[in-house]
Design a protein around this motif. Structure first.
Motif, PDB file in Angstrom:
ATOM      1  N   TYR A  97       0.832  -1.199   0.000  1.00  0.00           N
ATOM      2  CA  TYR A  97       0.000   0.000   0.000  1.00  0.00           C
ATOM      3  C   TYR A  97       0.870   1.254   0.000  1.00  0.00           C
ATOM      4  O   TYR A  97       0.568   2.240  -0.675  1.00  0.00           O
ATOM      5  N   LYS A  98       1.965   1.212   0.761  1.00  0.00           N
ATOM      6  CA  LYS A  98       2.877   2.350   0.832  1.00  0.00           C
ATOM      7  C   LYS A  98       3.630   2.512  -0.496  1.00  0.00           C
ATOM      8  O   LYS A  98       3.881   3.633  -0.942  1.00  0.00           O
ATOM      9  N   LEU A  99       3.970   1.402  -1.118  1.00  0.00           N
ATOM     10  CA  LEU A  99       4.640   1.425  -2.409  1.00  0.00           C
ATOM     11  C   LEU A  99       3.757   2.104  -3.454  1.00  0.00           C
ATOM     12  O   LEU A  99       4.205   2.981  -4.191  1.00  0.00           O
ATOM     13  N   TYR A 100       2.490   1.740  -3.489  1.00  0.00           N
ATOM     14  CA  TYR A 100       1.552   2.342  -4.440  1.00  0.00           C
ATOM     15  C   TYR A 100       1.429   3.845  -4.169  1.00  0.00           C
ATOM     16  O   TYR A 100       1.494   4.663  -5.085  1.00  0.00           O
ATOM     17  N   TYR A 101       1.289   4.205  -2.905  1.00  0.00           N
ATOM     18  CA  TYR A 101       1.184   5.609  -2.493  1.00  0.00           C
ATOM     19  C   TYR A 101       2.423   6.384  -2.956  1.00  0.00           C
ATOM     20  O   TYR A 101       2.312   7.476  -3.510  1.00  0.00           O
ATOM     21  N   ARG A 126      -6.908   0.581  -4.314  1.00  0.00           N
ATOM     22  CA  ARG A 126      -6.101   1.574  -5.028  1.00  0.00           C
ATOM     23  C   ARG A 126      -6.798   2.929  -5.062  1.00  0.00           C
ATOM     24  O   ARG A 126      -6.145   3.968  -4.938  1.00  0.00           O
ATOM     25  N   MET A 127      -8.122   2.913  -5.189  1.00  0.00           N
ATOM     26  CA  MET A 127      -8.879   4.172  -5.175  1.00  0.00           C
ATOM     27  C   MET A 127      -8.766   4.835  -3.795  1.00  0.00           C
ATOM     28  O   MET A 127      -8.641   6.052  -3.705  1.00  0.00           O
ATOM     29  N   GLN A 128      -8.803   4.039  -2.733  1.00  0.00           N
ATOM     30  CA  GLN A 128      -8.664   4.574  -1.375  1.00  0.00           C
ATOM     31  C   GLN A 128      -7.280   5.190  -1.177  1.00  0.00           C
ATOM     32  O   GLN A 128      -7.148   6.250  -0.571  1.00  0.00           O
ATOM     33  N   ILE A 129      -6.257   4.495  -1.669  1.00  0.00           N
ATOM     34  CA  ILE A 129      -4.886   5.007  -1.554  1.00  0.00           C
ATOM     35  C   ILE A 129      -4.757   6.305  -2.341  1.00  0.00           C
ATOM     36  O   ILE A 129      -4.172   7.281  -1.860  1.00  0.00           O
ATOM     37  N   ASN A 134      -4.405  12.186  -2.514  1.00  0.00           N
ATOM     38  CA  ASN A 134      -4.943  13.489  -2.922  1.00  0.00           C
ATOM     39  C   ASN A 134      -5.271  14.357  -1.708  1.00  0.00           C
ATOM     40  O   ASN A 134      -5.022  15.563  -1.730  1.00  0.00           O
ATOM     41  N   GLU A 135      -5.819  13.755  -0.659  1.00  0.00           N
ATOM     42  CA  GLU A 135      -6.117  14.518   0.561  1.00  0.00           C
ATOM     43  C   GLU A 135      -4.835  15.033   1.202  1.00  0.00           C
ATOM     44  O   GLU A 135      -4.783  16.177   1.651  1.00  0.00           O
ATOM     45  N   ASP A 136      -3.817  14.190   1.250  1.00  0.00           N
ATOM     46  CA  ASP A 136      -2.548  14.581   1.868  1.00  0.00           C
ATOM     47  C   ASP A 136      -1.826  15.672   1.088  1.00  0.00           C
ATOM     48  O   ASP A 136      -1.006  16.393   1.654  1.00  0.00           O
ATOM     49  N   HIS A 137      -2.105  15.780  -0.203  1.00  0.00           N
ATOM     50  CA  HIS A 137      -1.384  16.730  -1.052  1.00  0.00           C
ATOM     51  C   HIS A 137      -2.273  17.864  -1.567  1.00  0.00           C
ATOM     52  O   HIS A 137      -1.925  18.537  -2.528  1.00  0.00           O
ATOM     53  N   ARG A 138      -3.391  18.060  -0.927  1.00  0.00           N
ATOM     54  CA  ARG A 138      -4.293  19.145  -1.301  1.00  0.00           C
ATOM     55  C   ARG A 138      -3.736  20.453  -0.757  1.00  0.00           C
ATOM     56  O   ARG A 138      -3.317  20.529   0.396  1.00  0.00           O
TER      57      ARG A 138
END
Length: 165
Positions: A97-101, A126-129, A134-138
């Protein structure tokens, strides 16, 4: 000169000559193939000596050091890249999950769009990640509107409180 220093030297010279450009084109290709192998087989860890792992993923030691530099933040604990040698034993879990993020963060579409993800993370995961990324980088504005609650905590509108001046 350590493997990591050699990798850093390659990064510095990345766009300076055709040979370096060719090296990085080759690196992207090797990196993609390594991730296809890791994701396709469901590999959950990198285990072995650096030299053996480099051979497993069809890379020379410096190129594999670059791969480790890229995946390092997606492991259960970070490697001390500067101290690694060809004989260094690596035993680190890969957090998918972290790799995908992190691939989203690197804007590495050629990696986060690999079909091999299908067997590891569902489309929903993947949609959740992606949503979390997107939330973290808004971009967040600190500007307070006239009709917003006052940031002082009074409960009044800004225009009736601290913004009245």
């Amino acid at each position: 000169m350590s493997l990591y220093e050699k990798w850093q030297k390659r990064l510095e010279n990345q766009n300076k000559d055709p040979e370096s450009q060719k090296f990085f084109e080759n690196y992207i290709e090797k990196e993609t193939e390594a991730y296809k192998k890791i994701l396709g087989s469901g590999t959950a860890s990198l285990t072995g000596t650096l030299a053996d792992l480099a051979k497993t993923y069809d890379m020379d030691n410096v190129t594999f050091m670059g791969f480790l530099d890229g995946i390092n933040t997606s492991l259960d604990s970070k490697l001390d890249l500067e101290s690694l040698t060809e004989e260094s034993h690596i035993d680190k879990a890969i957090l998918h999950y972290k790799l995908y993020y992190n691939m989203l963060g690197a804007k590495a579409h050629w990696l986060y769009e690999l079909k091999e993800w299908d067997g590891l993370l569902s489309i929903e995961e993947r949609m959740q990640i992606r949503k979390k990324y997107n939330e973290d980088h808004r971009a967040v504005s600190n500007k307070v509107g006239r009709n917003d609650p006052c940031p002082c905590g009074s409960g009044k509108k800004y225009k009736k409180c601290c913004g009245a001046n």
